[in-house]
Scaffold this motif. Structure first.
Motif, PDB file in Angstrom:
ATOM      1  N   ASN A 177      -9.382  -3.943   9.398  1.00  0.00           N
ATOM      2  CA  ASN A 177      -8.428  -4.771   8.649  1.00  0.00           C
ATOM      3  C   ASN A 177      -8.974  -5.183   7.291  1.00  0.00           C
ATOM      4  N   LEU A 178      -9.434  -4.210   6.527  1.00  0.00           N
ATOM      5  CA  LEU A 178      -9.863  -4.465   5.157  1.00  0.00           C
ATOM      6  C   LEU A 178      -8.648  -4.810   4.300  1.00  0.00           C
ATOM      7  N   ALA A 179      -8.882  -5.471   3.178  1.00  0.00           N
ATOM      8  CA  ALA A 179      -7.780  -5.922   2.321  1.00  0.00           C
ATOM      9  C   ALA A 179      -6.868  -4.768   1.914  1.00  0.00           C
ATOM     10  N   ALA A 180      -7.447  -3.609   1.637  1.00  0.00           N
ATOM     11  CA  ALA A 180      -6.655  -2.477   1.149  1.00  0.00           C
ATOM     12  C   ALA A 180      -5.705  -1.923   2.197  1.00  0.00           C
ATOM     13  N   TYR A 181      -5.947  -2.208   3.478  1.00  0.00           N
ATOM     14  CA  TYR A 181      -5.067  -1.650   4.516  1.00  0.00           C
ATOM     15  C   TYR A 181      -3.680  -2.265   4.484  1.00  0.00           C
ATOM     16  N   THR A 182      -3.507  -3.354   3.762  1.00  0.00           N
ATOM     17  CA  THR A 182      -2.161  -3.902   3.573  1.00  0.00           C
ATOM     18  C   THR A 182      -1.297  -2.959   2.738  1.00  0.00           C
ATOM     19  N   LEU A 183      -1.929  -1.975   2.082  1.00  0.00           N
ATOM     20  CA  LEU A 183      -1.202  -1.013   1.245  1.00  0.00           C
ATOM     21  C   LEU A 183      -0.996   0.326   1.947  1.00  0.00           C
ATOM     22  N   SER A 184      -1.370   0.431   3.218  1.00  0.00           N
ATOM     23  CA  SER A 184      -1.305   1.735   3.889  1.00  0.00           C
ATOM     24  C   SER A 184       0.121   2.263   3.985  1.00  0.00           C
ATOM     25  N   ASP A 185       1.100   1.372   4.095  1.00  0.00           N
ATOM     26  CA  ASP A 185       2.498   1.814   4.129  1.00  0.00           C
ATOM     27  C   ASP A 185       3.117   1.906   2.744  1.00  0.00           C
ATOM     28  N   TRP A 186       2.373   1.474   1.731  1.00  0.00           N
ATOM     29  CA  TRP A 186       2.838   1.543   0.339  1.00  0.00           C
ATOM     30  C   TRP A 186       2.090   2.711  -0.304  1.00  0.00           C
TER      31      TRP A 186
ATOM     32  N   ALA B  51       0.328  -1.779  24.291  1.00  0.00           N
ATOM     33  CA  ALA B  51       1.352  -1.661  23.241  1.00  0.00           C
ATOM     34  C   ALA B  51       1.163  -2.739  22.176  1.00  0.00           C
ATOM     35  N   SER B  52      -0.078  -3.143  21.952  1.00  0.00           N
ATOM     36  CA  SER B  52      -0.378  -4.201  20.987  1.00  0.00           C
ATOM     37  C   SER B  52      -0.350  -3.663  19.558  1.00  0.00           C
ATOM     38  N   ILE B  53      -0.716  -4.532  18.607  1.00  0.00           N
ATOM     39  CA  ILE B  53      -0.765  -4.112  17.212  1.00  0.00           C
ATOM     40  C   ILE B  53      -2.035  -3.325  16.900  1.00  0.00           C
ATOM     41  N   GLY B  54      -2.996  -3.304  17.832  1.00  0.00           N
ATOM     42  CA  GLY B  54      -4.264  -2.619  17.590  1.00  0.00           C
ATOM     43  C   GLY B  54      -4.121  -1.151  17.211  1.00  0.00           C
ATOM     44  N   PRO B  55      -3.370  -0.340  17.998  1.00  0.00           N
ATOM     45  CA  PRO B  55      -3.216   1.067  17.634  1.00  0.00           C
ATOM     46  C   PRO B  55      -2.570   1.274  16.261  1.00  0.00           C
ATOM     47  N   TRP B  56      -1.677   0.386  15.853  1.00  0.00           N
ATOM     48  CA  TRP B  56      -1.062   0.500  14.527  1.00  0.00           C
ATOM     49  C   TRP B  56      -2.091   0.246  13.432  1.00  0.00           C
ATOM     50  N   GLN B  57      -2.940  -0.742  13.636  1.00  0.00           N
ATOM     51  CA  GLN B  57      -4.003  -1.012  12.670  1.00  0.00           C
ATOM     52  C   GLN B  57      -4.992   0.146  12.615  1.00  0.00           C
ATOM     53  N   HIS B  58      -5.252   0.753  13.763  1.00  0.00           N
ATOM     54  CA  HIS B  58      -6.150   1.914  13.837  1.00  0.00           C
ATOM     55  C   HIS B  58      -5.588   3.085  13.039  1.00  0.00           C
ATOM     56  N   LEU B  59      -4.286   3.326  13.191  1.00  0.00           N
ATOM     57  CA  LEU B  59      -3.629   4.399  12.448  1.00  0.00           C
ATOM     58  C   LEU B  59      -3.689   4.156  10.945  1.00  0.00           C
ATOM     59  N   ALA B  60      -3.560   2.905  10.522  1.00  0.00           N
ATOM     60  CA  ALA B  60      -3.634   2.590   9.090  1.00  0.00           C
ATOM     61  C   ALA B  60      -4.986   2.989   8.521  1.00  0.00           C
ATOM     62  N   SER B  61      -6.066   2.743   9.268  1.00  0.00           N
ATOM     63  CA  SER B  61      -7.397   3.154   8.832  1.00  0.00           C
ATOM     64  C   SER B  61      -7.463   4.670   8.688  1.00  0.00           C
ATOM     65  N   ALA B  62      -6.931   5.373   9.669  1.00  0.00           N
ATOM     66  CA  ALA B  62      -6.975   6.836   9.646  1.00  0.00           C
ATOM     67  C   ALA B  62      -6.229   7.401   8.438  1.00  0.00           C
ATOM     68  N   ARG B  63      -5.086   6.825   8.128  1.00  0.00           N
ATOM     69  CA  ARG B  63      -4.299   7.308   6.986  1.00  0.00           C
ATOM     70  C   ARG B  63      -5.058   7.124   5.679  1.00  0.00           C
ATOM     71  N   MET B  64      -5.811   6.035   5.565  1.00  0.00           N
ATOM     72  CA  MET B  64      -6.611   5.806   4.357  1.00  0.00           C
ATOM     73  C   MET B  64      -7.707   6.861   4.209  1.00  0.00           C
ATOM     74  N   ARG B  65      -8.284   7.318   5.343  1.00  0.00           N
ATOM     75  CA  ARG B  65      -9.317   8.356   5.246  1.00  0.00           C
ATOM     76  C   ARG B  65      -8.714   9.643   4.672  1.00  0.00           C
ATOM     77  N   ALA B  66      -7.465   9.943   5.025  1.00  0.00           N
ATOM     78  CA  ALA B  66      -6.819  11.145   4.498  1.00  0.00           C
ATOM     79  C   ALA B  66      -6.693  11.066   2.977  1.00  0.00           C
ATOM     80  N   ILE B  67      -6.292   9.905   2.456  1.00  0.00           N
ATOM     81  CA  ILE B  67      -6.129   9.746   1.004  1.00  0.00           C
ATOM     82  C   ILE B  67      -7.482   9.794   0.310  1.00  0.00           C
ATOM     83  N   GLU B  68      -8.463   9.068   0.860  1.00  0.00           N
ATOM     84  CA  GLU B  68      -9.794   9.034   0.249  1.00  0.00           C
ATOM     85  C   GLU B  68     -10.390  10.432   0.109  1.00  0.00           C
ATOM     86  N   GLU B  69     -10.275  11.209   1.164  1.00  0.00           N
ATOM     87  CA  GLU B  69     -10.932  12.522   1.192  1.00  0.00           C
ATOM     88  C   GLU B  69     -10.056  13.650   0.652  1.00  0.00           C
ATOM     89  N   GLY B  70      -8.741  13.410   0.527  1.00  0.00           N
ATOM     90  CA  GLY B  70      -7.840  14.468   0.107  1.00  0.00           C
ATOM     91  C   GLY B  70      -7.687  15.538   1.172  1.00  0.00           C
TER      92      GLY B  70
END
Length: 520
Positions: free
Chosen positions: A154-163, A420-439
C-alpha cells in the motif's frame, strides 16, 4: 478554516491535541479508501494535504505523534484483511488475528511517524514543508520496502493504479518516485489553503497543478504512442480452480482438487502455455513422474505447463523445502524451475528461530529455504518468462533478472488465505505497477482470484474475480523496450529528488534576493 492548524496542537490544550491526533487517524483511513478496490483518488490527496497542514509548525516530537497516528489509521484499516488468514486454522491461530494486525500496524506506523518528524525538522531548517514532506515520506516508504526483508504494501503511488494515465510516470521514476510526486502535489495544495499570503497560495496551487499536468500529459502521450497489440505472442491459458484454503491440503479432497485443475485445463481451445497458481499441485510434483506424464497429456506438442509446487531436497544439513514454479513439457520432463527467494516471515519461515519461541502460521514439514533471486526462465520456443511467486510481486525493482530480460512476468499466487477481502485487490494493484515499471506484460494465476492478464502499460485485458472458477484464454501481450526505470532502477528516483531540491533551492534564493532588493 477547513484544516486544523498544527499551531493549535502545539498548545497545551488537551482537547485540541486529541482533535489533531484524531484528524491524523482519519487522514490515514481516508488514504486506504483511495486504494483498490475503492480507488477514490481525491481522498489520497485530501489525506496527505491534511497531514502536511497538521505537521506545519509542529515540533519534531509532535510531528512524530501525528505521523504515528496517521500510520495507525492507514495500516489498521488497510491491513485488517490479514485477519482472514488466521481463520483458516481458527482453532490454532484465531485468537492471534486481532493482536497480529494491531501489532504489525503499530510497528509499521513508525515509518510515517519518522517521515513527519523529519519533515518538521527540515521545515525548521528553512526548507519548504511540501518538498520536505514528499522527500521524507518517500525515503521512509523506501526504507519500509527494504528494512527487515521489507514490506512495501500500500505505497502512496498505488492509489494511482486504476488511473492508468497518471501511473505511466512509474516507467521513469518507479513506484516510489510516483509516490513522491503525489505527496508533493497534495502537500502543496493543502498548504495553499492555510497560507496567509495570496502570492504563496497562488504559487503553491500553480506548482501542484503544473506537476499534476506534467504527469498526466506524459502518461497520455505514452499511451497515445503505444504500439498496437501484436497477435504474434504465445497463446496462454490461465487456470483459476477456486479451491478453498481449508480444502487445499486436505487428503480427502486431494483427488477432487486435481480433477478440477485437469478439467479446467482440458477445456476446448488452443494454447501454448498452461498456467497454474502457486502450490497448485497438492504434493511434491518433481518426485511424481507418473503425475507429470499424466499432466503432459493436457499439452500440445510444444506446449508447457508452468505450475506452482513445493519441492524438497536432501542435504547434509537435512531436508530443504522450497516454494517453486516448475516448467513441465508434454513428455513430463521438468524443463526448468524457479524457487521463491523473497519468503513471507512467519508464513513461510520463522525469522530468528533460535531466539523467538514462535511457530509458523502455515502447517507444514518445515521452513522454506529461499532461492537465489530473480531468474528468467527459458523453455522451448516460447517467450522468456520472469517468475514472481505471490508476495514477491510487491517489491519494486526486485522482480526481473537484470542479466537476462524476460519477455513477460508470471505471478503465481495463492490469495485463498485472505478470502473475499480487499487484500487480493491490493495485491493486484502492486502487480500492475510492476508491469508499468518494467514495460512487460504480466500474467497472474491465482487459486481463488484475482487472476488477470495485464499489458505492458498496466491495463487489465482479462480478469477472473474472487471466488470464481474458470480459465482465461488470450494471446500474450507484447513487451516494450526496457523502460528508464528498468534500466536505472531507483537511481531515477534519486535524480528526481535532487532535481526537486535544486529547483526549490534556486527558487528560495531568488525570493530572498527579491526581498533584499525591495528593502533597499
Amino acid at each position: 478554516m477547513f484544516f486544523p492548524d498544527a499551531r493549535q496542537f502545539s498548545s497545551r490544550k488537551p482537547i485540541q491535541s486529541w482533535a489533531s491526533l484524531g484528524a491524523a487517524i482519519v487522514a490515514g483511513a481516508l488514504f486506504v479508501l483511495a486504494l483498490q478496490p475503492y480507488s477514490i483518488l481525491p481522498l489520497a490527496l485530501i489525506a496527505f494535504a491534511l497531514l502536511a497542514v497538521l505537521v506545519r509548525g509542529a515540533s519534531g516530537f509532535i510531528a512524530f505523534r501525528l505521523g504515528y497516528f496517521f500510520g495507525l489509521g492507514q495500516f489498521v484499516s488497510g491491513l485488517f484483511w490479514i485477519t482472514e488468514s488466521f481463520q483458516v486454522e481458527a482453532d490454532r491461530f484465531g485468537w492471534l488475528a486481532l493482536p497480529a494486525v494491531l501489532g504489525l500496524s503499530a510497528l509499521l506506523s513508525v515509518f510515517p511517524a519518522l517521515a513527519c518528524a523529519l519533515a518538521a525538522r527540515m521545515e525548521r531548517a528553512g526548507l519548504p514543508l511540501a518538498l520536505s514532506m514528499a522527500t521524507s515520506w518517500t525515503a521512509t516508504e523506501w526504507l519500509r520496502g527494504h528494512v527487515l526483508t521489507g514490506f512495501p504494501w500500500n505505497l502512496a503511488a498505488y492509489t494511482l493504479s486504476d488511473w492508468t494515465v497518471a501511473a505511466q510516470a512509474s516507467s521513469v521514476v518507479g513506484t516510489y518516485g510516483l509516490g513522491f510526486l503525489l505527496v508533493l502535489c497534495a502537500a502543496l495544495a493543502g498548504l495553499a489553503f492555510v497560507s496567509a499570503a495570496d502570492g504563496k497560495r497562488i504559487s503553491r496551487l500553480a506548482t501542484a497543478g503544473a506537476i499534476a499536468l506534467s504527469v498526466t500529459a506524459f502518461g497520455a502521450m505514452r499511451l497515445l504512442l503505444a504500439d498496437v497489440p501484436s497477435e504474434r505472442g504465445a497463446q496462454i491459458r490461465v487456470v483459476q480452480p477456486d479451491i478453498a484454503q481449508s480444502a487445499k491440503w486436505d487428503d480427502a479432497a486431494r483427488n477432487a482438487n486435481i480433477l478440477k485443475l485437469i478439467a479446467l485445463s482440458a477445456r476446448l481451445g488452443d494454447f501454448d502455455i498452461l498456467l497454474w497458481p502457486e502450490t497448485a499441485w497438492p504434493g511434491f510434483l518433481a518426485e511424481d513422474a507418473g503425475a507429470r506424464a499424466m499432466l503432459g497429456w493436457l499439452l500440445p506438442e510444444t506446449g508447457v505447463l508452468l505450475t506452482g509446487s513445493p519441492e524438497r531436497e536432501e542435504t547434509g544439513a537435512g531436508t530443504v523445502y522450497r516454494n517453486a514454479v516448475l516448467a513441465i513439457s508434454r513428455d513430463g520432463t521438468i524443463l526448468t524451475r524457479y524457487a521463491k527467494h523473497h519468503l513471507v516471515p512467519f508464513g513461510e519461515y520463522v525469522p530468528w528461530r533460535n531466539l523467538l519461541p514462535l511457530q509458523r502460521l502455515v502447517q507444514s514439514l518445515g521452513d522454506f529455504t529461499p532461492g537465489p533471486g530473480p531468474r528468467t526462465l527459458a523453455f522451448g520456443p516460447h517467450p522468456y518468462a520472469g517468475i514472481a511467486i505471490c508476495y514477491e510481486i510487491i517489491f519494486p525493482g526486485h522482480v526481473v533478472d537484470d542479466a537476462i530480460r524476460p519477455d513477460w512476468i508470471f505471478n503465481a499466487t495463492n490469495d485463498a488465505w485472505f478470502g473475499a477481502s480487499i487484500g487480493p485487490w491490493q495485491h493486484l494493484a502492486s502487480a500492475r505497477m510492476r508491469a508499468i515499471e518494467e514495460g512487460l506484460p504480466l500474467v497472474r494465476a491465482a487459486n481463488t482470484g484475482i487472476s488477470a492478464v495485464v499489458d505492458s502499460y498496466g491495463a487489465t485485458l482479462a480478469m477472473l474475480e474472487i471466488d470464481t472458477s474458470g480459465v482465461i484464454d488470450i494471446r500474450l501481450p507484447r513487451p516494450l523496450p526496457a523502460t528508464i526505470y528498468a534500466r536505472f532502477g531507483d537511481w531515477a528516483l534519486l535524480f528526481l529528488m535532487l532535481t526537486s531540491w535544486t529547483i526549490s533551492g534556486y527558487w528560495a534564493r531568488r525570493q530572498q534576493a527579491n526581498l533584499k532588493g525591495a528593502s533597499t
